[in-house]
Design a protein around this motif. Structure first.
Motif, PDB file in Angstrom:
ATOM      1  N   GLU A 272       0.831  -1.214   0.000  1.00 13.88           N
ATOM      2  CA  GLU A 272       0.000   0.000   0.000  1.00 13.88           C
ATOM      3  C   GLU A 272       0.863   1.262   0.000  1.00 13.88           C
ATOM      4  O   GLU A 272       0.497   2.268  -0.611  1.00 13.88           O
ATOM      5  N   ILE A 273       2.020   1.195   0.675  1.00 12.43           N
ATOM      6  CA  ILE A 273       2.935   2.345   0.646  1.00 12.43           C
ATOM      7  C   ILE A 273       3.516   2.492  -0.756  1.00 12.43           C
ATOM      8  O   ILE A 273       3.640   3.597  -1.281  1.00 12.43           O
ATOM      9  N   ALA A 274       3.871   1.359  -1.360  1.00 11.14           N
ATOM     10  CA  ALA A 274       4.389   1.378  -2.738  1.00 11.14           C
ATOM     11  C   ALA A 274       3.365   2.002  -3.676  1.00 11.14           C
ATOM     12  O   ALA A 274       3.718   2.786  -4.568  1.00 11.14           O
ATOM     13  N   GLU A 275       2.106   1.662  -3.466  1.00  8.38           N
ATOM     14  CA  GLU A 275       1.041   2.199  -4.318  1.00  8.38           C
ATOM     15  C   GLU A 275       0.986   3.719  -4.230  1.00  8.38           C
ATOM     16  O   GLU A 275       0.849   4.409  -5.249  1.00  8.38           O
ATOM     17  N   LYS A 276       1.121   4.260  -3.022  1.00  5.83           N
ATOM     18  CA  LYS A 276       1.093   5.719  -2.846  1.00  5.83           C
ATOM     19  C   LYS A 276       2.242   6.386  -3.609  1.00  5.83           C
ATOM     20  O   LYS A 276       2.072   7.433  -4.235  1.00  5.83           O
TER      21      LYS A 276
END
Length: 329
Positions: free
Chosen positions: A115-119
């Motif tokens: 989810e951090i990668a997605e941001k």
């Protein structure tokens, strides 16, 4: 060899400059620290590189470059959490730093913090929306998060890549298959027309089966079974054989071939009893085939019970052996 010799010569030259600068009373510049650190980086001397880059990082002039390359060093050494923190420290001061965004996103994939990668990818594609490579990586992250519609939407922004890049083409096919779209059939077929992979062919066959194109599914399952190695894990060869049995029983429940293929699947190592029990619920399966399936289930249960018994005996023997060893000690 020539490149390595050059960097060794470069390091020695810088050391001499630093020594003479010190003798002359002049300060050693952060740029010189940085240059030595990067020379060691190129030589694969990561500990030395880290030491010199850390010194260079103390200066505002070389802070960002040193931090970025310290992140690269950490990544090369598989210290992914540390790498991500280096890259993200750059982003705190410069949120639009494209190199840091790419590196931070990829590091967070490695730490499984998707989810951090997605941001990071969302921010990156706001800055460079034309980047097909970054779009693919963003879609891959979304696919991993099971956000298939969002992944498909991202990929549709890169029509050239969907025609020319095999990884993008395959991810698009998988997204559409996950969304149960009929178009996934053509996507898989296009990919397999210029590429060869038994696992992808298995996925293609599953898509055909879902849309009740049983004859084509059976053909693709058989090709996949031939292409998959005996040592394959995902899928196992026996998984593909079971899929063949299921399609045969679904398409023609009166034909004994499906039950025969099921027996072969079990002989190859298929041991998922609930999946085999599910075959009994398929409409149109003849009484004869149901009896055959039930016999296979009974044999699988007996085999599973025997394996469980052997495992319990092995554990008991180990316990006894450990007790004797402890008493002797």
């Amino acid at each position: 060899m020539i490149k390595k010799t050059f960097y060794l010569f470069f390091i020695i030259s810088l050391f001499l400059i630093i020594i003479f600068s010190g003798c002359a009373g002049g300060p050693v510049s952060a740029q010189e620290y940085y240059s030595i650190g990067m020379a060691y980086f190129e030589l694969g001397k990561y500990e030395e590189a880290e030491k010199w880059l850390s010194r260079a990082r103390l200066s505002d002039r070389t802070l960002v470059a040193s931090t970025y390359n310290l992140g690269r060093l950490a990544f090369e050494r598989e210290r992914y959490e540390e790498a991500a923190k280096y890259f993200e420290s750059i982003l705190k001061k410069d949120p639009d730093n494209v190199l840091a965004l790419k590196a931070a996103a990829y590091s967070r994939i490695k730490t499984t913090e998707i989810e951090i990668a997605e941001k990071h990818y969302y921010r990156l594609l706001d800055i460079v929306p034309e980047s097909a490579d970054d779009g693919y990586n963003h879609a891959l992250v979304l696919y991993t998060l099971e956000r298939y519609s969002a992944a498909e939407e991202v990929l549709l922004k890169y029509p050239v890549a969907l025609q020319e890049n095999k990884d993008t083409m395959l991810l698009f096919a998988r997204c559409q298959a996950a969304l149960k779209k009929l178009e996934a059939i053509d996507r898989f077929a296009d990919w397999l027309s210029v590429n060869s992979d038994a696992k992808v062919r298995y996925e293609y066959a599953q898509t055909l089966e879902y849309h009740e194109l049983y004859a084509r599914a059976l053909e693709e399952y058989r090709l996949a079974h031939t292409g998959i190695a005996d040592t394959s894990v995902n899928p196992k060869k026996s998984d593909v054989r079971f899929a063949i049995a299921k399609v045969l029983l679904t398409a023609d429940g009166e034909n004994a071939e499906g039950a025969a293929e099921l027996e072969k699947a079990v002989l190859e190592g298929f041991d998922n009893i609930p999946s085999v029990e599910g075959l009994l619920a398929i409409k149109g399966v003849s009484t004869s085939n149901k009896n055959s399936i039930q016999n296979t289930i009974n044999a699988m249960r007996m085999s599973a019970a025997e394996k469980e018994k052997q495992e319990q005996e092995r554990l008991a023997a180990e316990t006894v052996s450990e007790s004797v060893e402890n008493e002797q000690n």
